[in-house]
Enzyme design. Structure first.
Site, short mmCIF file in Angstrom:
data_model
loop_
_atom_site.label_atom_id
_atom_site.label_comp_id
_atom_site.label_asym_id
_atom_site.label_seq_id
_atom_site.Cartn_x
_atom_site.Cartn_y
_atom_site.Cartn_z
N GLY A 69 1.32 10.39 2.30
CA GLY A 69 0.55 11.42 1.60
C GLY A 69 1.11 12.82 1.75
N SER A 70 2.42 12.94 1.92
CA SER A 70 2.97 14.30 2.04
C SER A 70 2.86 15.03 0.70
CB SER A 70 4.41 14.28 2.56
OG SER A 70 5.28 13.72 1.62
N ASN A 71 2.94 14.28 -0.40
CA ASN A 71 2.70 14.93 -1.70
C ASN A 71 1.23 15.31 -1.86
OD1 ASN A 71 5.13 15.09 -3.59
ND2 ASN A 71 5.34 13.04 -2.72
N ASN A 79 2.06 11.09 -12.50
CA ASN A 79 2.72 10.38 -11.40
C ASN A 79 3.97 11.14 -11.00
OD1 ASN A 79 3.28 8.24 -9.56
ND2 ASN A 79 4.75 7.39 -11.02
N LEU A 110 0.94 2.71 -4.58
CA LEU A 110 1.79 1.55 -4.83
C LEU A 110 1.11 0.39 -5.57
CD1 LEU A 110 3.77 1.52 -1.46
CD2 LEU A 110 4.54 2.35 -3.69
N HIS A 134 7.73 10.43 -9.33
CA HIS A 134 8.67 9.34 -9.04
C HIS A 134 9.94 9.96 -8.46
CE1 HIS A 134 10.31 5.31 -9.44
NE2 HIS A 134 11.45 5.90 -9.77
N ASP A 181 6.21 3.59 -15.36
CA ASP A 181 7.27 4.62 -15.17
C ASP A 181 7.88 5.13 -16.47
OD1 ASP A 181 7.04 4.75 -12.44
OD2 ASP A 181 8.80 3.54 -11.99
#
Ligand code: GRF
Length: 195
Positions: free
Chosen positions: A12-14, A107, A90, A109, A150
């Protein structure tokens, strides 16, 4: 003021970079909740530290996938969700959620999509593949989530060089640094386009 719900499955650093941007006023919104598919992850601790409500939802505990979808949609409604930010999540997002929140799911990526995206390209595997293909550059992509994994419209990308002595880990760290700058910036801009 708009409400953001973050989905995370890991560190969860983002998620943290979004929290920090909200707290410093760079993102003009509230984070009304965190969805996780499993317990015990660092993202949940981060939510706890910042008094952000959390909900762990995993389809495997539901007898029927539709019940899982219903529960997820209900939770998102309870949190009055305007925007969903996937941040290292995920699991597959149910089509019913993508339909209900059309153009409202972003999202991040860790590659320059469309390169190294799609099935099997997640986490360190992305960076391994980038190095194995001898790419000169890599980076991260923020895109809108559609039913095609994606493949939704790209909003922004940040590039980093791939160095000759890079390991997947050193490359991941260089990309992650850019992720933390780019995602809050794109979220802040994107929110101004939502009604
Ligand atoms: C990031 O590299 C992100 O691009 C990808 O998963 C990773 C999550 O890292 N989708 P963190 O949990 O935000 O630290």
């Amino acid at each position: 003021m708009k409400n953001i719900v973050v989905f995370a499955s890991g560190s969860g650093s983002n998620f943290q970079s979004i929290i920090d941007a909200v707290e410093s006023g760079k993102i003009n919104a509230r984070i009304t909740g965190l969805i996780s598919n499993k317990d015990g992850i660092k993202a949940l601790e981060r939510a706890g530290r910042h008094n952000i409500p959390t909900r762990i939802l995993n389809e495997s505990v539901f007898e029927d996938y539709q019940d899982y979808e219903k529960e997820l949609l209900l939770q998102l409604a309870v949190w009055d969700t305007d925007l969903i930010a996937l941040a290292g999540y995920l699991r597959k997002i149910p089509v019913s959620v993508i339909n209900r929140y059309e153009h409202r799911i972003l999202n991040i990526h860790p590659s320059l999509l469309p390169k190294f995206g799609g099935k099997g390209f997640y986490g360190i595997k992305v960076h391994q593949a980038v190095i194995a293909s001898k790419e000169a550059e890599s980076g991260c992509t923020i895109h809108v989530v559609t039913k095609e994994f994606d493949e939704g419209p790209v909003l922004e990308q940040s590039k980093v060089p791939v160095k000759s002595d890079d390991t997947p880990q050193t490359l991941a760290a260089r990309v992650l640094e850019q992720e933390h700058i780019l995602y809050p910036k794109v979220i802040a801009n994107y929110l101004t386009t939502l009604d």
